[in-house]
Design a protein around this motif. Sequence first.
Motif, PDB file in Angstrom:
ATOM      1  N   TYR A  71      64.813 -40.522 -23.400  1.00  5.06           N
ATOM      2  CA  TYR A  71      64.441 -41.467 -22.276  1.00  5.06           C
ATOM      3  C   TYR A  71      64.553 -42.834 -22.808  1.00  5.06           C
ATOM      4  O   TYR A  71      63.863 -43.706 -22.158  1.00  5.06           O
ATOM      5  N   ASP A  74      65.678 -45.441 -20.562  1.00  7.74           N
ATOM      6  CA  ASP A  74      65.228 -45.360 -19.345  1.00  7.74           C
ATOM      7  C   ASP A  74      63.601 -45.578 -18.988  1.00  7.74           C
ATOM      8  O   ASP A  74      63.149 -44.783 -18.474  1.00  7.74           O
ATOM      9  N   LYS A  92      59.602 -34.502 -21.492  1.00  9.48           N
ATOM     10  CA  LYS A  92      60.569 -34.920 -20.432  1.00  9.48           C
ATOM     11  C   LYS A  92      60.192 -35.072 -18.984  1.00  9.48           C
ATOM     12  O   LYS A  92      60.409 -35.928 -18.313  1.00  9.48           O
ATOM     13  N   LYS A  93      59.590 -34.026 -18.321  1.00  8.52           N
ATOM     14  CA  LYS A  93      59.150 -34.085 -17.083  1.00  8.52           C
ATOM     15  C   LYS A  93      58.111 -35.244 -16.900  1.00  8.52           C
ATOM     16  O   LYS A  93      57.818 -35.887 -16.010  1.00  8.52           O
ATOM     17  N   GLU A 135      59.796 -38.143 -16.349  1.00  8.81           N
ATOM     18  CA  GLU A 135      60.533 -38.158 -15.307  1.00  8.81           C
ATOM     19  C   GLU A 135      59.699 -38.526 -14.121  1.00  8.81           C
ATOM     20  O   GLU A 135      60.235 -39.433 -13.429  1.00  8.81           O
ATOM     21  N   ARG A 172      58.628 -42.358 -14.173  1.00 11.50           N
ATOM     22  CA  ARG A 172      59.894 -43.061 -14.056  1.00 11.50           C
ATOM     23  C   ARG A 172      60.070 -43.102 -12.341  1.00 11.50           C
ATOM     24  O   ARG A 172      60.200 -44.110 -12.009  1.00 11.50           O
ATOM     25  N   ASN A 173      60.188 -41.779 -11.590  1.00 16.73           N
ATOM     26  CA  ASN A 173      60.376 -41.746 -10.327  1.00 16.73           C
ATOM     27  C   ASN A 173      59.328 -42.676  -9.346  1.00 16.73           C
ATOM     28  O   ASN A 173      59.441 -43.404  -8.616  1.00 16.73           O
TER      29      ASN A 173
END
Length: 356
Positions: free
Chosen positions: A116, A119, A338-339, A342, A345-346
Amino acid sequence: MKNYTTIAQMREDALKILAKKPSWLERIQWKTQTWLDTYLEGWTGTGQTVHNNERAFRETEITPQFLTEKEIIYKNIPGISDRDFWKTDTFVAPTAWHKLFHPGGEYATCRAVDAYDRDGVGFMIASSFSQTPLEHLYCKKWYQMMIIQQKGVMKKVAEEAKEKNVKALVLTIDAPNGCTACRTAWDSPDRVPISDMPLLPKDKNFKGTTLKEYLAHHMPRNEWDFRNKVQYIIKNSPLPVYLKGIMTPEDAEEAIKIWAAGIYVSNHGGRQYDRGMSTLEAVKQIRDKIGGDFPLIMDGGIRTGQDIVIACRAGANLVGIGRPIHYGLTVGGEEGVKKVFEILRNERNEAFQLGM
């Protein structure tokens, strides 16, 4: 692993898993593992500090703004290259003992960071209490250590860290006596032997095996000695030095005077002292005092992507993720971390789209 949509869901499942002693924990040499959920959610005293951190973000009102831009302070800071800074707003805050929550440990966290790093997640800060050597962490990384009385040992460790591609040193100043919560929130600070913590700076004369023995041998003897060590490391470190644990404008100004590379606002996640101000409020006060040109990063209470945006609006250059990393490790190892990224980030991206 479940398809989680919030950090709160991961938190709930992680605590259930830790309380039930999953098989990979049972294989560790000691058999009583229910202390891990206490450690993860632990605090010193009544826990008011950690609750203040979370409450400050929950109670912050959002004012959508669509036709004009709201300012976020983005500034190149020591430890991050110019070409990387524009895409970075979060990092993994230093937390202990990742292998107790998943056998992949810090290596799994680092792999998630690497996935990531384009990101939003700029780097991880490897804690002195890590269970993985620096040379096994291939992602972008900084290194954190407490102040110990053997200043030559600290200097040597900083030099070795640079050789292992560490980009900045984080010096924790809010733990002059070691781990307060270890003594107040769970039974023993010595469930992890010193031999399992390769990043702890050690005096060559130290022969102990437990954290209690380590702290007794290495911690500074008095306040003046402690402050002297801080100045020594800033002057002699081959890496830029961030001072972690600053919570007042006065300490921030002093950090600038003694040439710290940056200010790290943190109250140790509520693990060091009770009834502390929230880190969000501290960021606001410090940024208001020092202006917008000096690097300021923070952690404490980040549970959603909206929290990241709120912290940046308040004056933070970068925002650290602490406890949620352990939630992710517990429920899914590398994929769990990672989740976490995620989800954050979302939520962060949605906040921007909705005019935050």
